[in-house]
Every structure is written in structure tokens, then in C-alpha cells.
Design a protein around this motif. Structure first.
Motif, PDB file in Angstrom:
ATOM      1  N   ASN A 221      -0.066   9.066  11.768  1.00 64.62           N
ATOM      2  CA  ASN A 221       0.295   7.839  11.093  1.00 64.62           C
ATOM      3  C   ASN A 221      -0.818   7.165  10.673  1.00 64.62           C
ATOM      4  O   ASN A 221      -1.745   6.620  11.458  1.00 64.62           O
ATOM      5  CB  ASN A 221       1.084   7.027  11.949  1.00 64.62           C
ATOM      6  N   THR A 222      -1.234   6.867   9.157  1.00 63.79           N
ATOM      7  CA  THR A 222      -2.263   6.361   8.772  1.00 63.79           C
ATOM      8  C   THR A 222      -2.506   5.005   9.270  1.00 63.79           C
ATOM      9  O   THR A 222      -3.421   4.575   9.299  1.00 63.79           O
ATOM     10  CB  THR A 222      -2.222   6.304   7.263  1.00 63.79           C
ATOM     11  N   GLY A 223      -1.181   4.188   9.291  1.00 61.52           N
ATOM     12  CA  GLY A 223      -1.338   2.927   9.867  1.00 61.52           C
ATOM     13  C   GLY A 223      -1.659   1.954   8.491  1.00 61.52           C
ATOM     14  O   GLY A 223      -2.083   0.620   8.778  1.00 61.52           O
ATOM     15  N   ILE A 224      -1.725   2.412   7.422  1.00 63.18           N
ATOM     16  CA  ILE A 224      -2.218   1.860   6.185  1.00 63.18           C
ATOM     17  C   ILE A 224      -0.956   1.607   5.401  1.00 63.18           C
ATOM     18  O   ILE A 224      -0.184   2.300   5.171  1.00 63.18           O
ATOM     19  CB  ILE A 224      -2.979   2.581   5.302  1.00 63.18           C
ATOM     20  N   TYR A 225      -0.717   0.128   4.934  1.00 61.53           N
ATOM     21  CA  TYR A 225       0.300  -0.354   4.466  1.00 61.53           C
ATOM     22  C   TYR A 225      -0.445  -1.174   3.054  1.00 61.53           C
ATOM     23  O   TYR A 225      -1.446  -1.280   2.942  1.00 61.53           O
ATOM     24  CB  TYR A 225       1.072  -1.289   5.048  1.00 61.53           C
ATOM     25  N   GLY A 226       0.520  -1.627   2.253  1.00 58.62           N
ATOM     26  CA  GLY A 226      -0.041  -2.414   1.026  1.00 58.62           C
ATOM     27  C   GLY A 226       0.079  -1.217  -0.089  1.00 58.62           C
ATOM     28  O   GLY A 226       0.454  -0.070  -0.181  1.00 58.62           O
TER      29      GLY A 226
END
Length: 210
Positions: free
Chosen positions: A45-50
Motif C-alpha cells: 500500500n503506497t499510502g500516497i493520496y492526492g
């Protein structure tokens, strides 16, 4: 896997609704797809949003592994356009990038071409407008794989000694062994390698690995 045989076919398992669902973002968006594909294929899970055009900077600020050249199992980031774009790189060989993506046509919905394997030369891929680099989901291995060549098996031990009660077990002829790169030691008249079995490290003489 021979990726060349799957070009034009969907390789992402979008029937897996535990992963490919709205829980992981807006269905059909490129960021939603790469997040889900990373979970499906790499258990990451990259954990990156946006927006996609923020992903590369987000990754570097989090000190995640990045590369300016495409890598297998990575996320290619582009900052062109209003929102940018991200692509999941499935595999890289000497000359080609095999990749999948979503929302390439900008329809903002799940389409028949989403998750379909595509192919492009590395040169053409990195020449695309807005290309920043890749977020690597797999760290380069610290180990190399070697084969056991000893016909009667190869003993592995808890220390670099050929005698005593330090013997743990024996690897059969032809077995594949994970050997720690750039590590060797001369002791007790032999050159030794450090190998990994499960989560533990052991030692064996190097003569019968190749």
C-alpha cells in the motif's frame, strides 16, 4: 511469465472486489488503479493520496525508493496536464516496458482498456511529456540465487567451522540457495558464504555453490 504473450490482455484481476473497490479511491481513476494493482501484485500500500502529479514528490518526501529509469513493479509518475498521470510498470526487460494503467482515455470511469497490458520501448516511455520517474515497490535484493553443486549435499552451519556441533542441516544437490551478496570469509581453511534459509542466516563453504 512471458509478458510478451499477454500484451493486449487484461492482467489485473479486477474481479477482486476486496482490492478493486471504492475503498481505495474513485473507481476508474489512474491513482485508484495503481494503488489497487500495487496491493494485488506486490502486497504494497503506497499510502500516497492526492492527484497523480503529486505522487513522485510525495514518495521522495517519505524517503520511498525511487528511480529515474523504469523498474519492474514500480509506479511511473507524470506531472503533465492539470492532474498528471500514474502508470503501473509490470515488467522491464532490456529494451521494453510492459505496463498497465487506468483512465488513459480520460473518461474517469472503469473502461475495457483499464488493466490491459501494454508495451513500449524504454526510450519512448521516458520521453513522454511530464515523466518524473518511478516509485519502486520492490527493493533490490541483497541476495543472489546460487545452485548447490555438491552431489552428496552441502552442509550448512551456525558458524564458519567444518567440525563440531554447529551443523544445522544439509542442502540437496541442485537446490536453490539465497546467498548474501558481497559477503565472504576465509576461515578454517575454506572460503565461506552466508546464506538465508527462511528468516535466518547460516554459513556454508563456497566450493559447492555456483
Amino acid at each position: 511469465m512471458d509478458y510478451s504473450k499477454y500484451v493486449g490482455k487484461r492482467v489485473a484481476d479486477m474481479s477482486n472486489k476486496k482490492i478493486y473497490s471504492s475503498v481505495n479511491g474513485i473507481v476508474g481513476q489512474c491513482v485508484w488503479y495503481v494503488r489497487c494493482r500495487a496491493m494485488e501484485k506486490c502486497s504494497k500500500n503506497t499510502g500516497i493520496y492526492g492527484n497523480a502529479n503529486t505522487w513522485y514528490n510525495s514518495a521522495t518526501s517519505r524517503k520511498m525508493s525511487t528511480s529515474k529509469t523504469p523498474q519492474s513493479n514500480s509506479i511511473a509518475c507524470f506531472n503533465n496536464g492539470k492532474y498528471g498521470h500514474v502508470i503501473f510498470i509490470e515488467y522491464v526487460d532490456k529494451n521494453y516496458v510492459y505496463y498497465t494503467e487506468a483512465n488513459a482515455n480520460g473518461d474517469n470511469s472503469l473502461s475495457s482498456d483499464d488493466g490491459v497490458l501494454k508495451k513500449q520501448t524504454i526510450k519512448a516511455f521516458i520521453s513522454r511529456k511530464g515523466y518524473r520517474g518511478c516509485i519502486c515497490l520492490e527493493e533490490k535484493s541483497k541476495y543472489k540465487t546460487m545452485l548447490v553443486l555438491a552431489k552428496d549435499g552441502l552442509n550448512y552451519r551456525t558458524s564458519c567451522k567444518v567440525a563440531g556441533s554447529n551443523k544445522v542441516g544439509t542442502l540437496s544437490y541442485g537446490a536453490k540457495v539465497k546467498v548474501l551478496k558481497n559477503w565472504s570469509k576465509t576461515a578454517d581453511g575454506y572460503k565461506w558464504y552466508k546464506i538465508k534459509i527462511g528468516s535466518k542466516h547460516y554459513y556454508c563453504v563456497s566450493d559447492w555453490l555456483g
